[in-house]
Write a protein that holds these residues in place. Structure first.
Motif, short mmCIF file in Angstrom:
data_model
loop_
_atom_site.label_atom_id
_atom_site.label_comp_id
_atom_site.label_asym_id
_atom_site.label_seq_id
_atom_site.Cartn_x
_atom_site.Cartn_y
_atom_site.Cartn_z
N GLU A 243 40.37 40.90 46.75
CA GLU A 243 40.58 42.35 46.84
C GLU A 243 39.40 43.03 47.53
N TRP A 244 38.18 42.63 47.21
CA TRP A 244 37.02 43.21 47.88
C TRP A 244 37.03 42.85 49.37
N TYR A 245 37.50 41.65 49.67
CA TYR A 245 37.62 41.22 51.07
C TYR A 245 38.55 42.17 51.83
N VAL A 246 39.68 42.50 51.24
CA VAL A 246 40.63 43.40 51.89
C VAL A 246 40.04 44.80 52.04
N VAL A 247 39.25 45.24 51.06
CA VAL A 247 38.57 46.54 51.17
C VAL A 247 37.68 46.54 52.41
N LEU A 248 36.93 45.46 52.62
CA LEU A 248 36.07 45.36 53.80
C LEU A 248 36.89 45.34 55.09
#
Length: 272
Positions: A243-248
Protein backbone atom coordinates in the motif's frame (compact mmCIF):
# COMPACT_ATOMS: atom_id res chain seq x y z
CA UNK A 1 9.04 -9.15 -54.31
CA UNK A 2 6.44 -8.90 -51.59
CA UNK A 3 5.65 -7.12 -48.37
CA UNK A 4 6.72 -7.30 -44.75
CA UNK A 5 4.30 -5.45 -42.54
CA UNK A 6 4.10 -4.69 -38.83
CA UNK A 7 2.38 -2.45 -36.33
CA UNK A 8 5.54 -0.34 -35.76
CA UNK A 9 9.11 0.11 -36.95
CA UNK A 10 10.38 -2.44 -34.46
CA UNK A 11 8.01 -5.18 -35.60
CA UNK A 12 8.83 -4.58 -39.27
CA UNK A 13 12.54 -5.01 -38.53
CA UNK A 14 11.81 -8.20 -36.61
CA UNK A 15 9.64 -9.29 -39.52
CA UNK A 16 12.69 -9.01 -41.77
CA UNK A 17 14.70 -11.24 -39.44
CA UNK A 18 11.74 -13.64 -39.24
CA UNK A 19 11.64 -13.69 -43.04
CA UNK A 20 15.25 -14.90 -43.15
CA UNK A 21 14.60 -17.36 -40.33
CA UNK A 22 12.11 -19.21 -42.53
CA UNK A 23 14.86 -19.64 -45.11
CA UNK A 24 17.11 -21.34 -42.57
CA UNK A 25 19.00 -18.42 -41.05
CA UNK A 26 19.64 -18.94 -37.34
CA UNK A 27 21.06 -16.32 -34.97
CA UNK A 28 22.63 -18.63 -32.41
CA UNK A 29 24.56 -16.23 -30.20
CA UNK A 30 25.75 -12.60 -30.13
CA UNK A 31 28.49 -11.65 -32.57
CA UNK A 32 28.86 -12.17 -36.31
CA UNK A 33 30.25 -15.66 -35.78
CA UNK A 34 26.92 -16.53 -34.15
CA UNK A 35 24.89 -16.09 -37.35
CA UNK A 36 24.26 -19.20 -39.44
CA UNK A 37 23.43 -18.07 -42.99
CA UNK A 38 22.74 -20.91 -45.45
CA UNK A 39 22.81 -20.70 -49.24
CA UNK A 40 19.39 -20.87 -50.89
CA UNK A 41 18.20 -20.72 -54.49
CA UNK A 42 15.91 -17.82 -55.27
CA UNK A 43 13.17 -20.30 -56.16
CA UNK A 44 13.33 -21.66 -52.59
CA UNK A 45 12.77 -18.25 -51.02
CA UNK A 46 9.01 -18.12 -50.71
CA UNK A 47 7.16 -17.53 -47.47
CA UNK A 48 3.67 -16.45 -46.45
CA UNK A 49 3.27 -16.20 -42.69
CA UNK A 50 1.50 -14.14 -40.05
CA UNK A 51 3.21 -13.90 -36.65
CA UNK A 52 2.12 -12.41 -33.36
CA UNK A 53 4.33 -12.32 -30.23
CA UNK A 54 3.25 -14.30 -27.20
CA UNK A 55 4.30 -11.55 -24.76
CA UNK A 56 4.19 -7.74 -25.08
CA UNK A 57 7.49 -7.36 -23.19
CA UNK A 58 10.42 -9.47 -24.33
CA UNK A 59 13.51 -8.14 -22.59
CA UNK A 60 16.95 -8.99 -21.30
CA UNK A 61 18.46 -7.09 -18.39
CA UNK A 62 22.10 -6.33 -17.74
CA UNK A 63 23.62 -8.46 -14.96
CA UNK A 64 26.91 -9.95 -13.84
CA UNK A 65 30.09 -8.47 -15.31
CA UNK A 66 29.46 -6.73 -18.64
CA UNK A 67 31.58 -5.08 -21.30
CA UNK A 68 30.08 -2.51 -23.65
CA UNK A 69 30.89 -4.66 -26.69
CA UNK A 70 29.10 -7.63 -25.15
CA UNK A 71 25.99 -5.59 -24.39
CA UNK A 72 25.83 -4.07 -27.88
CA UNK A 73 26.28 -7.49 -29.47
CA UNK A 74 23.54 -8.88 -27.22
CA UNK A 75 21.14 -6.09 -28.26
CA UNK A 76 21.82 -6.86 -31.93
CA UNK A 77 21.24 -10.57 -31.30
CA UNK A 78 18.07 -9.98 -29.27
CA UNK A 79 16.48 -7.92 -32.05
CA UNK A 80 17.17 -10.76 -34.50
CA UNK A 81 15.43 -13.20 -32.16
CA UNK A 82 12.26 -11.25 -31.47
CA UNK A 83 13.13 -9.41 -28.27
CA UNK A 84 11.73 -5.88 -28.16
CA UNK A 85 13.41 -4.35 -25.08
CA UNK A 86 16.61 -4.06 -23.08
CA UNK A 87 17.00 -2.99 -19.48
CA UNK A 88 20.02 -1.24 -17.94
CA UNK A 89 19.82 -1.26 -14.15
CA UNK A 90 20.79 1.63 -11.87
CA UNK A 91 21.53 5.12 -13.18
CA UNK A 92 24.50 4.14 -15.32
CA UNK A 93 24.67 0.34 -14.92
CA UNK A 94 28.06 1.18 -13.42
CA UNK A 95 28.10 -1.82 -11.05
CA UNK A 96 28.09 -4.31 -13.92
CA UNK A 97 30.60 -2.43 -16.08
CA UNK A 98 32.95 -1.94 -13.13
CA UNK A 99 33.03 -5.66 -12.47
CA UNK A 100 34.32 -6.23 -15.99
CA UNK A 101 36.59 -3.25 -16.60
CA UNK A 102 37.95 -2.97 -13.06
CA UNK A 103 38.60 -6.72 -12.94
CA UNK A 104 36.76 -7.32 -9.69
CA UNK A 105 37.68 -10.65 -8.06
CA UNK A 106 40.20 -11.30 -10.82
CA UNK A 107 43.47 -12.29 -9.15
CA UNK A 108 45.31 -12.34 -12.50
CA UNK A 109 44.74 -8.69 -13.45
CA UNK A 110 45.23 -5.36 -11.74
CA UNK A 111 42.11 -3.35 -11.00
CA UNK A 112 40.91 -0.84 -13.57
CA UNK A 113 39.62 2.70 -13.10
CA UNK A 114 36.26 2.88 -14.89
CA UNK A 115 34.42 6.03 -13.77
CA UNK A 116 30.69 6.77 -13.44
CA UNK A 117 31.10 9.27 -16.28
CA UNK A 118 32.44 6.56 -18.58
CA UNK A 119 29.66 4.17 -17.55
CA UNK A 120 27.09 6.90 -18.30
CA UNK A 121 28.60 7.25 -21.79
CA UNK A 122 28.21 3.50 -22.27
CA UNK A 123 24.53 3.73 -21.37
CA UNK A 124 24.01 6.54 -23.90
CA UNK A 125 25.53 4.33 -26.57
CA UNK A 126 23.26 1.47 -25.54
CA UNK A 127 20.24 3.77 -25.74
CA UNK A 128 21.30 4.86 -29.24
CA UNK A 129 21.55 1.25 -30.43
CA UNK A 130 18.11 0.47 -29.01
CA UNK A 131 16.54 3.48 -30.72
CA UNK A 132 18.21 2.51 -34.02
CA UNK A 133 16.24 -0.75 -33.87
CA UNK A 134 13.04 0.84 -32.55
CA UNK A 135 13.45 -1.16 -29.33
CA UNK A 136 12.10 -0.13 -25.94
CA UNK A 137 14.52 1.16 -23.34
CA UNK A 138 13.91 0.16 -19.71
CA UNK A 139 15.99 1.85 -17.03
CA UNK A 140 17.06 2.19 -13.37
CA UNK A 141 15.08 -0.05 -10.95
CA UNK A 142 16.78 -0.03 -7.55
CA UNK A 143 18.50 3.05 -6.14
CA UNK A 144 15.70 5.58 -5.66
CA UNK A 145 15.49 4.94 -1.93
CA UNK A 146 19.06 6.06 -1.24
CA UNK A 147 19.28 8.63 -4.03
CA UNK A 148 16.36 10.68 -2.70
CA UNK A 149 18.09 11.15 0.67
CA UNK A 150 21.52 12.00 -0.72
CA UNK A 151 23.32 8.67 -1.07
CA UNK A 152 24.74 7.50 -4.39
CA UNK A 153 22.67 4.67 -5.92
CA UNK A 154 25.78 2.99 -7.26
CA UNK A 155 26.06 -0.35 -5.50
CA UNK A 156 26.00 -2.20 -2.23
CA UNK A 157 28.55 -0.11 -0.32
CA UNK A 158 28.33 0.23 3.47
CA UNK A 159 28.48 3.18 5.82
CA UNK A 160 28.75 3.05 9.60
CA UNK A 161 25.83 4.19 11.73
CA UNK A 162 28.01 6.95 13.18
CA UNK A 163 28.34 8.48 9.70
CA UNK A 164 24.58 9.03 9.30
CA UNK A 165 23.84 12.76 9.83
CA UNK A 166 20.96 13.88 12.04
CA UNK A 167 19.14 15.46 9.07
CA UNK A 168 18.93 12.06 7.32
CA UNK A 169 17.98 9.97 10.35
CA UNK A 170 14.20 10.81 10.30
CA UNK A 171 13.92 9.47 6.72
CA UNK A 172 15.17 5.98 7.63
CA UNK A 173 13.09 3.00 8.69
CA UNK A 174 12.50 2.50 12.40
CA UNK A 175 13.94 -0.96 13.05
CA UNK A 176 14.00 -2.46 16.55
CA UNK A 177 13.42 0.98 18.04
CA UNK A 178 16.10 2.84 16.06
CA UNK A 179 16.10 4.65 12.72
CA UNK A 180 19.04 3.22 10.79
CA UNK A 181 20.27 1.77 7.53
CA UNK A 182 19.59 -1.93 7.25
CA UNK A 183 22.89 -3.77 7.70
CA UNK A 184 24.59 -0.41 7.04
CA UNK A 185 23.76 -0.63 3.31
CA UNK A 186 21.87 2.36 1.85
CA UNK A 187 20.81 0.47 -1.29
CA UNK A 188 19.24 -2.32 0.77
CA UNK A 189 17.40 -0.04 3.21
CA UNK A 190 13.73 0.91 3.09
CA UNK A 191 12.63 4.37 4.19
CA UNK A 192 9.88 5.78 6.38
CA UNK A 193 7.32 5.80 3.58
CA UNK A 194 4.57 7.39 5.66
CA UNK A 195 6.69 10.55 5.91
CA UNK A 196 5.36 13.28 3.56
CA UNK A 197 8.93 14.55 3.12
CA UNK A 198 10.13 11.09 2.05
CA UNK A 199 7.24 10.81 -0.40
CA UNK A 200 8.06 14.25 -1.84
CA UNK A 201 11.77 13.53 -2.16
CA UNK A 202 11.15 10.13 -3.72
CA UNK A 203 8.68 11.44 -6.29
CA UNK A 204 10.86 14.42 -7.22
CA UNK A 205 13.92 12.21 -7.64
CA UNK A 206 12.08 9.98 -10.13
CA UNK A 207 10.54 12.95 -11.96
CA UNK A 208 13.90 14.75 -12.29
CA UNK A 209 15.49 11.65 -13.77
CA UNK A 210 12.62 11.25 -16.23
CA UNK A 211 13.04 14.88 -17.32
CA UNK A 212 16.78 14.42 -17.85
CA UNK A 213 16.42 11.05 -19.64
CA UNK A 214 13.53 11.27 -22.12
CA UNK A 215 15.02 8.34 -24.04
CA UNK A 216 13.95 5.95 -21.24
CA UNK A 217 10.59 4.52 -22.30
CA UNK A 218 9.93 2.49 -19.16
CA UNK A 219 11.35 3.80 -15.91
CA UNK A 220 11.46 1.10 -13.25
CA UNK A 221 10.61 2.39 -9.78
CA UNK A 222 11.56 -0.20 -7.20
CA UNK A 223 12.02 -0.02 -3.46
CA UNK A 224 15.13 -1.16 -1.58
CA UNK A 225 17.02 -4.25 -2.69
CA UNK A 226 16.98 -5.77 0.82
CA UNK A 227 14.15 -7.73 2.40
CA UNK A 228 12.22 -7.62 5.67
CA UNK A 229 13.25 -4.15 6.83
CA UNK A 230 10.16 -1.99 6.34
CA UNK A 231 9.63 0.81 8.83
CA UNK A 232 8.01 -0.20 12.12
CA UNK A 233 6.91 3.27 13.20
CA UNK A 234 3.31 3.91 14.27
CA UNK A 235 2.37 5.67 11.03
CA UNK A 236 3.95 3.15 8.65
CA UNK A 237 2.23 0.32 10.53
CA UNK A 238 -1.14 1.65 9.32
CA UNK A 239 -0.56 0.27 5.81
CA UNK A 240 1.10 -2.76 4.22
CA UNK A 241 4.36 -2.36 2.27
CA UNK A 242 2.39 -2.78 -0.97
CA UNK A 243 0.00 0.00 0.00
CA UNK A 244 2.83 2.43 0.79
CA UNK A 245 4.41 1.45 -2.54
CA UNK A 246 1.22 2.47 -4.36
CA UNK A 247 1.15 5.76 -2.42
CA UNK A 248 4.64 6.50 -3.76
CA UNK A 249 3.73 5.48 -7.30
CA UNK A 250 0.70 7.78 -7.25
CA UNK A 251 2.86 10.65 -5.98
CA UNK A 252 5.30 10.00 -8.84
CA UNK A 253 2.45 9.88 -11.34
CA UNK A 254 1.25 13.29 -10.17
CA UNK A 255 4.73 14.75 -10.67
CA UNK A 256 5.08 13.23 -14.14
CA UNK A 257 1.69 14.57 -15.19
CA UNK A 258 2.47 17.97 -13.72
CA UNK A 259 5.55 18.22 -15.94
CA UNK A 260 3.85 16.74 -19.01
CA UNK A 261 6.08 13.65 -19.08
CA UNK A 262 4.95 10.54 -20.95
CA UNK A 263 7.45 8.19 -19.29
CA UNK A 264 5.88 4.91 -18.19
CA UNK A 265 6.69 3.80 -14.65
CA UNK A 266 7.15 0.14 -13.79
CA UNK A 267 6.57 -1.37 -10.37
CA UNK A 268 8.04 -4.62 -9.12
CA UNK A 269 6.57 -7.70 -7.48
CA UNK A 270 9.53 -8.25 -5.17
CA UNK A 271 10.62 -9.99 -1.98
CA UNK A 272 8.14 -8.41 0.47
Amino acid sequence: KGEIRGVNVRSVLQGVYRFFFFFGCVFVRPGKDGDYIPYRRESECNVNVTCAPTYPFRAITIEGAASLDDVLALIDWSAKNGYNSYFTQFRHANVFFERYYNHERNVLKEGGTLTDHEAAAFVKQISSELKKRGMLYHGVGHGWTCDCIGYAPSGWYRISDEEVPDRVRPYLSLLDGKRKFFRNEPLNSQLCYSSPEVQRRFAESVCTYAQEHPDVDYLHVWLADGSNNFCECENCAQKTPSEWYVVLLNAIDEQLEKHGLKTRIVFLLYVD
